[in-house]
Design a protein around this motif. Sequence first.
Motif, PDB file in Angstrom:
ATOM      1  N   THR A  24      90.893-136.532 -29.315  1.00 45.12           N
ATOM      2  CA  THR A  24      91.926-136.943 -29.992  1.00 45.12           C
ATOM      3  C   THR A  24      91.986-138.181 -30.647  1.00 45.12           C
ATOM      4  O   THR A  24      92.177-139.075 -29.864  1.00 45.12           O
ATOM      5  CB  THR A  24      93.172-136.356 -29.262  1.00 45.12           C
ATOM      6  N   ASP A  25      92.082-138.313 -32.041  1.00 46.56           N
ATOM      7  CA  ASP A  25      92.149-139.439 -32.722  1.00 46.56           C
ATOM      8  C   ASP A  25      93.275-139.951 -33.369  1.00 46.56           C
ATOM      9  O   ASP A  25      93.447-140.705 -34.109  1.00 46.56           O
ATOM     10  CB  ASP A  25      90.671-139.788 -33.657  1.00 46.56           C
ATOM     11  N   LEU A  26      94.390-138.797 -33.252  1.00 44.93           N
ATOM     12  CA  LEU A  26      95.737-139.377 -33.598  1.00 44.93           C
ATOM     13  C   LEU A  26      96.628-139.880 -32.689  1.00 44.93           C
ATOM     14  O   LEU A  26      96.468-139.244 -31.350  1.00 44.93           O
ATOM     15  CB  LEU A  26      96.461-137.897 -34.115  1.00 44.93           C
ATOM     16  N   PRO A  27      97.670-140.319 -32.720  1.00 47.83           N
ATOM     17  CA  PRO A  27      98.890-140.771 -32.006  1.00 47.83           C
ATOM     18  C   PRO A  27      99.353-139.608 -31.012  1.00 47.83           C
ATOM     19  O   PRO A  27      99.671-138.563 -31.337  1.00 47.83           O
ATOM     20  CB  PRO A  27      99.844-141.559 -32.465  1.00 47.83           C
ATOM     21  N   TYR A  28      99.066-139.875 -29.605  1.00 46.27           N
ATOM     22  CA  TYR A  28      99.731-138.931 -28.563  1.00 46.27           C
ATOM     23  C   TYR A  28     100.215-139.307 -27.494  1.00 46.27           C
ATOM     24  O   TYR A  28      99.873-140.467 -26.944  1.00 46.27           O
ATOM     25  CB  TYR A  28      98.614-137.709 -28.448  1.00 46.27           C
ATOM     26  N   GLU A  29     101.123-138.426 -26.857  1.00 43.76           N
ATOM     27  CA  GLU A  29     101.286-138.817 -25.327  1.00 43.76           C
ATOM     28  C   GLU A  29     101.133-137.663 -24.549  1.00 43.76           C
ATOM     29  O   GLU A  29     101.156-136.663 -25.119  1.00 43.76           O
ATOM     30  CB  GLU A  29     102.748-139.479 -25.315  1.00 43.76           C
ATOM     31  N   ILE A  30     100.918-137.804 -23.419  1.00 47.87           N
ATOM     32  CA  ILE A  30     100.585-136.700 -22.363  1.00 47.87           C
ATOM     33  C   ILE A  30     101.785-136.718 -21.399  1.00 47.87           C
ATOM     34  O   ILE A  30     102.031-137.736 -20.901  1.00 47.87           O
ATOM     35  CB  ILE A  30      99.306-136.576 -21.698  1.00 47.87           C
ATOM     36  N   ILE A  31     102.237-135.638 -21.214  1.00 47.27           N
ATOM     37  CA  ILE A  31     103.553-135.427 -20.078  1.00 47.27           C
ATOM     38  C   ILE A  31     103.063-134.493 -19.329  1.00 47.27           C
ATOM     39  O   ILE A  31     102.917-133.265 -19.608  1.00 47.27           O
ATOM     40  CB  ILE A  31     104.697-135.059 -20.850  1.00 47.27           C
ATOM     41  N   VAL A  32     102.517-134.449 -18.011  1.00 47.24           N
ATOM     42  CA  VAL A  32     102.106-133.698 -17.069  1.00 47.24           C
ATOM     43  C   VAL A  32     103.534-133.244 -16.170  1.00 47.24           C
ATOM     44  O   VAL A  32     104.291-134.223 -15.736  1.00 47.24           O
ATOM     45  CB  VAL A  32     101.189-134.238 -16.306  1.00 47.24           C
ATOM     46  N   VAL A  33     103.921-132.000 -16.141  1.00 46.35           N
ATOM     47  CA  VAL A  33     105.143-131.611 -15.313  1.00 46.35           C
ATOM     48  C   VAL A  33     104.358-130.725 -14.196  1.00 46.35           C
ATOM     49  O   VAL A  33     103.885-129.561 -14.425  1.00 46.35           O
ATOM     50  CB  VAL A  33     106.033-130.700 -16.158  1.00 46.35           C
ATOM     51  N   ASP A  34     104.599-131.080 -12.992  1.00 44.36           N
ATOM     52  CA  ASP A  34     104.005-130.642 -11.741  1.00 44.36           C
ATOM     53  C   ASP A  34     104.811-129.790 -11.092  1.00 44.36           C
ATOM     54  O   ASP A  34     105.847-130.173 -10.412  1.00 44.36           O
ATOM     55  CB  ASP A  34     103.431-131.762 -11.038  1.00 44.36           C
ATOM     56  N   ASN A  35     104.230-128.582 -10.701  1.00 42.71           N
ATOM     57  CA  ASN A  35     105.363-127.587 -10.027  1.00 42.71           C
ATOM     58  C   ASN A  35     105.032-127.587  -8.452  1.00 42.71           C
ATOM     59  O   ASN A  35     104.734-126.586  -8.021  1.00 42.71           O
ATOM     60  CB  ASN A  35     105.082-126.218 -10.682  1.00 42.71           C
ATOM     61  N   GLY A  36     105.142-128.869  -8.206  1.00 42.01           N
ATOM     62  CA  GLY A  36     105.051-128.991  -6.523  1.00 42.01           C
ATOM     63  C   GLY A  36     103.741-128.708  -6.114  1.00 42.01           C
ATOM     64  O   GLY A  36     103.101-128.165  -4.820  1.00 42.01           O
ATOM     65  N   SER A  37     102.710-129.330  -6.794  1.00 42.27           N
ATOM     66  CA  SER A  37     101.131-129.312  -6.224  1.00 42.27           C
ATOM     67  C   SER A  37     100.998-130.030  -4.921  1.00 42.27           C
ATOM     68  O   SER A  37     101.685-130.988  -4.894  1.00 42.27           O
ATOM     69  CB  SER A  37     100.272-129.735  -7.160  1.00 42.27           C
ATOM     70  N   SER A  38     100.020-129.641  -4.228  1.00 37.53           N
ATOM     71  CA  SER A  38      99.686-130.410  -3.048  1.00 37.53           C
ATOM     72  C   SER A  38      98.166-130.719  -3.066  1.00 37.53           C
ATOM     73  O   SER A  38      97.372-130.770  -2.014  1.00 37.53           O
ATOM     74  CB  SER A  38     100.071-129.688  -1.887  1.00 37.53           C
ATOM     75  N   ASP A  39      97.509-130.870  -4.213  1.00 37.40           N
ATOM     76  CA  ASP A  39      96.102-131.104  -4.347  1.00 37.40           C
ATOM     77  C   ASP A  39      95.697-132.219  -4.938  1.00 37.40           C
ATOM     78  O   ASP A  39      94.561-132.721  -5.181  1.00 37.40           O
ATOM     79  CB  ASP A  39      95.758-130.023  -5.323  1.00 37.40           C
ATOM     80  N   GLY A  40      96.739-133.261  -4.861  1.00 39.13           N
ATOM     81  CA  GLY A  40      96.202-134.546  -5.283  1.00 39.13           C
ATOM     82  C   GLY A  40      96.608-134.928  -6.828  1.00 39.13           C
ATOM     83  O   GLY A  40      96.414-135.872  -7.497  1.00 39.13           O
ATOM     84  N   THR A  41      97.313-134.043  -7.489  1.00 39.22           N
ATOM     85  CA  THR A  41      97.769-134.176  -8.980  1.00 39.22           C
ATOM     86  C   THR A  41      98.766-135.402  -9.216  1.00 39.22           C
ATOM     87  O   THR A  41      98.263-135.995 -10.219  1.00 39.22           O
ATOM     88  CB  THR A  41      98.584-132.907  -9.445  1.00 39.22           C
TER      89      THR A  41
END
Length: 254
Positions: free
Chosen positions: A28-45
Amino acid sequence: MSVTSIIIPTFDGLPLLISCVESIRLYTDLPYEIIVVDNGSSDGTLEYCLNEKILFISLPNNTGFPIACNLGMSAASGDQILLLNNDVIVSQGWLNNMLNALYSEEEIGIVGPVTRNMSGIQKVACDYEDMQQFHQLASQWNIPDCSKWQVVERIVGLCFLFRRELMDRIGMLDERFSPGHFEDDDYCFRARSHGYKLLICGDVLVHHEGSASFKKRYPEGWHDLIIRNHQLFIDKWQVDPYDFLLPNKEEDGT
């Protein structure tokens, strides 16, 4: 220059999430932001997102896809919103081509790519054995070509790009469809009801692993969930969403 907010819901899918994020960063070479929404993971997310300095919303338990997406949409600062499954891998030119399609006409509301593992008209036949071969194929597939765009009645929500103004006009995903399925059909129906067109970008190929989080949480209730939410859609709109699944009236198998 405009920014695209990429919202990635996830649940106990750290290896998938890492691959997804790495592909975004690499291709991706255009401006972006990543937003991760975690649903209660227990795996190191959580630790991964903190280490990688990714904007992160942490939920105590698995509320499902629509609620997670809505939280991400509420936090997004971008001019465009992209809802992305954690089991999708993108490649060269993907966002450029999708944005070109989105802004090709004022009436375009939602755009989506093609892939080999999904339901309906966005499914394409292509052959690759591993991610190296996928990226080699995508480098040729993703050459900009507006002749490969197609107006449709439904875009599958695994890679779902729209302008902020669409969200401002028709609202968020309908959380009655939680934990997921048919919330994307509902959003498409609402967009079309407000005069927007939906566009498949045939010049954007992504890799989709296929319903990884849902299958993990609902190994035996998968079919029942689809039946329930199908009926919820009919009850809401008095319309059968399977009428939009072209060319075949398939069940939602995203």
